[in-house]
Write an enzyme that holds these catalytic residues in place. Sequence first.
Site, PDB file in Angstrom:
ATOM      1  N   ASP A 173      -7.892  -0.865  -8.933  1.00  0.00           N
ATOM      2  CA  ASP A 173      -8.325  -2.156  -8.394  1.00  0.00           C
ATOM      3  C   ASP A 173      -9.655  -2.463  -9.078  1.00  0.00           C
ATOM      4  O   ASP A 173     -10.519  -1.587  -9.163  1.00  0.00           O
ATOM      5  CB  ASP A 173      -8.508  -2.056  -6.853  1.00  0.00           C
ATOM      6  N   THR A 228       6.518  -5.989  -4.642  1.00  0.00           N
ATOM      7  CA  THR A 228       6.635  -6.839  -3.446  1.00  0.00           C
ATOM      8  C   THR A 228       5.526  -7.895  -3.458  1.00  0.00           C
ATOM      9  O   THR A 228       5.253  -8.499  -2.418  1.00  0.00           O
ATOM     10  CB  THR A 228       6.509  -6.006  -2.147  1.00  0.00           C
ATOM     11  N   ARG A 230       4.169 -10.598  -6.435  1.00  0.00           N
ATOM     12  CA  ARG A 230       4.580 -11.883  -7.002  1.00  0.00           C
ATOM     13  C   ARG A 230       5.369 -11.614  -8.271  1.00  0.00           C
ATOM     14  O   ARG A 230       5.009 -10.711  -9.052  1.00  0.00           O
ATOM     15  CB  ARG A 230       3.359 -12.765  -7.330  1.00  0.00           C
ATOM     16  N   GLU A 259      12.043 -17.190  -9.084  1.00  0.00           N
ATOM     17  CA  GLU A 259      12.728 -17.193  -7.775  1.00  0.00           C
ATOM     18  C   GLU A 259      12.843 -18.574  -7.133  1.00  0.00           C
ATOM     19  O   GLU A 259      13.725 -18.817  -6.314  1.00  0.00           O
ATOM     20  CB  GLU A 259      12.034 -16.230  -6.805  1.00  0.00           C
ATOM     21  N   HIS A 291      12.439 -12.059  -1.454  1.00  0.00           N
ATOM     22  CA  HIS A 291      11.056 -12.269  -0.984  1.00  0.00           C
ATOM     23  C   HIS A 291      10.977 -12.173   0.546  1.00  0.00           C
ATOM     24  O   HIS A 291      10.588 -13.125   1.233  1.00  0.00           O
ATOM     25  CB  HIS A 291      10.547 -13.630  -1.477  1.00  0.00           C
TER      26      HIS A 291
HETATM   27  P1  NAD Z   1      -5.562  -8.562  -0.470  1.00  0.00           P
HETATM   28  O1  NAD Z   1      -6.332  -9.752  -0.913  1.00  0.00           O
HETATM   29  O2  NAD Z   1      -5.926  -7.895   0.815  1.00  0.00           O
HETATM   30  O3  NAD Z   1      -5.596  -7.451  -1.613  1.00  0.00           O
HETATM   31  C1  NAD Z   1      -5.394  -7.721  -2.973  1.00  0.00           C
HETATM   32  C2  NAD Z   1      -6.119  -6.650  -3.760  1.00  0.00           C
HETATM   33  O4  NAD Z   1      -5.801  -6.842  -5.142  1.00  0.00           O
HETATM   34  C3  NAD Z   1      -7.645  -6.716  -3.634  1.00  0.00           C
HETATM   35  O5  NAD Z   1      -8.173  -5.454  -3.297  1.00  0.00           O
HETATM   36  C4  NAD Z   1      -8.099  -7.159  -5.016  1.00  0.00           C
HETATM   37  O6  NAD Z   1      -9.355  -6.633  -5.384  1.00  0.00           O
HETATM   38  C5  NAD Z   1      -6.983  -6.592  -5.874  1.00  0.00           C
HETATM   39  N1  NAD Z   1      -6.924  -7.172  -7.197  1.00  0.00           N
HETATM   40  C6  NAD Z   1      -7.418  -8.378  -7.615  1.00  0.00           C
HETATM   41  N2  NAD Z   1      -7.227  -8.496  -8.950  1.00  0.00           N
HETATM   42  C7  NAD Z   1      -6.639  -7.357  -9.362  1.00  0.00           C
HETATM   43  C8  NAD Z   1      -6.230  -6.879 -10.626  1.00  0.00           C
HETATM   44  N3  NAD Z   1      -6.420  -7.597 -11.735  1.00  0.00           N
HETATM   45  N4  NAD Z   1      -5.636  -5.664 -10.695  1.00  0.00           N
HETATM   46  C9  NAD Z   1      -5.453  -4.924  -9.574  1.00  0.00           C
HETATM   47  N5  NAD Z   1      -5.855  -5.314  -8.355  1.00  0.00           N
HETATM   48  C10 NAD Z   1      -6.431  -6.521  -8.245  1.00  0.00           C
HETATM   49  O7  NAD Z   1      -4.036  -9.022  -0.463  1.00  0.00           O
HETATM   50  P2  NAD Z   1      -2.828  -8.355   0.340  1.00  0.00           P
HETATM   51  O8  NAD Z   1      -2.741  -8.964   1.697  1.00  0.00           O
HETATM   52  O9  NAD Z   1      -2.882  -6.884   0.214  1.00  0.00           O
HETATM   53  O10 NAD Z   1      -1.574  -8.950  -0.473  1.00  0.00           O
HETATM   54  C11 NAD Z   1      -1.316  -8.562  -1.803  1.00  0.00           C
HETATM   55  C12 NAD Z   1      -0.252  -9.464  -2.386  1.00  0.00           C
HETATM   56  O11 NAD Z   1       0.987  -9.246  -1.726  1.00  0.00           O
HETATM   57  C13 NAD Z   1      -0.516 -10.973  -2.165  1.00  0.00           C
HETATM   58  O12 NAD Z   1      -1.332 -11.498  -3.177  1.00  0.00           O
HETATM   59  C14 NAD Z   1       0.861 -11.552  -2.221  1.00  0.00           C
HETATM   60  O13 NAD Z   1       1.143 -11.947  -3.553  1.00  0.00           O
HETATM   61  C15 NAD Z   1       1.787 -10.395  -1.865  1.00  0.00           C
HETATM   62  N6  NAD Z   1       2.522 -10.607  -0.596  1.00  0.00           N
HETATM   63  C16 NAD Z   1       3.882 -10.482  -0.620  1.00  0.00           C
HETATM   64  C17 NAD Z   1       4.602 -10.639   0.543  1.00  0.00           C
HETATM   65  C18 NAD Z   1       6.114 -10.480   0.565  1.00  0.00           C
HETATM   66  O14 NAD Z   1       6.760 -10.935   1.520  1.00  0.00           O
HETATM   67  N7  NAD Z   1       6.731  -9.826  -0.403  1.00  0.00           N
HETATM   68  C19 NAD Z   1       3.951 -10.940   1.736  1.00  0.00           C
HETATM   69  C20 NAD Z   1       2.550 -11.047   1.735  1.00  0.00           C
HETATM   70  C21 NAD Z   1       1.843 -10.873   0.556  1.00  0.00           C
END
Ligand code: NAD
Length: 324
Positions: A173, A228, A230, A259, A291
């Site tokens: 991260d 899971t 994007r 998608e 999704h």
């Molecule tokens: P969050 O904001 O709590 O965490 C995201 C993390 O990614 C942060 O710690 C951030 O520092 C890190 N990050 C930013 N840029 C990065 C990079 N270049 N490389 C690696 N890490 C990086 O978000 P979250 O609630 O944990 O959600 C994560 C993702 O899950 C969301 O952005 C969304 O796309 C996806 N999501 C999917 C579903 C689903 O139904 N499949 C549901 C909710 C969220």
Amino acid sequence: MNIAFYSTKPYDRLWFEPMSHQYDIKIHFLESPLKESSIPLASGCEAICIFVNDAVTAGMIDQLCRLGVKAILLRSAGYNHVDLDAARGRIHVLRVPSYSPDAVAEYAMAMLLTVNRYTHRAYTRTRDFNMSINGLMGQTLFGRTAGIIGTGKIGQSMIRICKGFGMNVLAYDPYPNPSLDVTYTDRDALFAQSDIISLHCPLTDDTHYLINQQAISQMKDGVYLINTSRGALIDTAALIEGLADKKFAGVGLDVYEEEDGVFYEDRSNDIINDENLIRLAAFPNVLITSHMGFFTREAMEAIASVTLENAAAFANGRELVNEL
Ligand code: NAD
């Protein structure tokens, strides 16, 4: 307050309808996704409410502003589908920052267990009284190394789950969290050392095609990849090439870069023209779902209550804590 609610599915009504009565809010449920052509349906509404595949372009923001719409309520945490630069200062954009991170992390592990142990294939076999287990051999996860990309809310939950399975966990991260009991490493080392890679970062310019041909070439042969987050975190063409080269033991995709227009819809009677999706679905070690990592009762309830709180805060001039 009137809200035009795009991309409505029956399960949305289940939560939003009863909860909206607790507020002075009238929801106009629309099955249509948000498109330029469906924007006029929001006439007379102060806000629209959209889901992950309702893309909002600068041109659509112009259209919404002309119609008098003042707020866009996202029923999601991710916001890569909205042109925030175009929205700034013209229309409020509010999201649900967290609804059930554990739901998504549990689902990521479910995908890993499924592609590893082929329970989905065993289920169809035994229903036909085909009790052969040929071709269904998996790997023991205990002692394996899981690489978690993105250690936010969902990534942290996934780390806990992987540790519960007795796995070693590496993480990457750009903003490491010092309070986490995990070994941070750089992206290249994570690709090279992980037996399982699970993506939990947002889609940004930096993470677009994070998993490309070069990244795949750095990975161990027989790696598992779970997405899971994007779809566009993965270059699908490179993934297909890797799968054809037998690089992956298994791949679980709850999201897919193309998608929009396919996921969440019943297209079983249509001719599908997306050659990449057809190819992916044909690999025996690929599991694609629509999704639905978020899709638990708890998450749906939280999405409805936070979205309606966001709407009420906007309507009553309160502080917009979830504004982007
Ligand atoms: P969050 O904001 O709590 O965490 C995201 C993390 O990614 C942060 O710690 C951030 O520092 C890190 N990050 C930013 N840029 C990065 C990079 N270049 N490389 C690696 N890490 C990086 O978000 P979250 O609630 O944990 O959600 C994560 C993702 O899950 C969301 O952005 C969304 O796309 C996806 N999501 C999917 C579903 C689903 O139904 N499949 C549901 C909710 C969220």
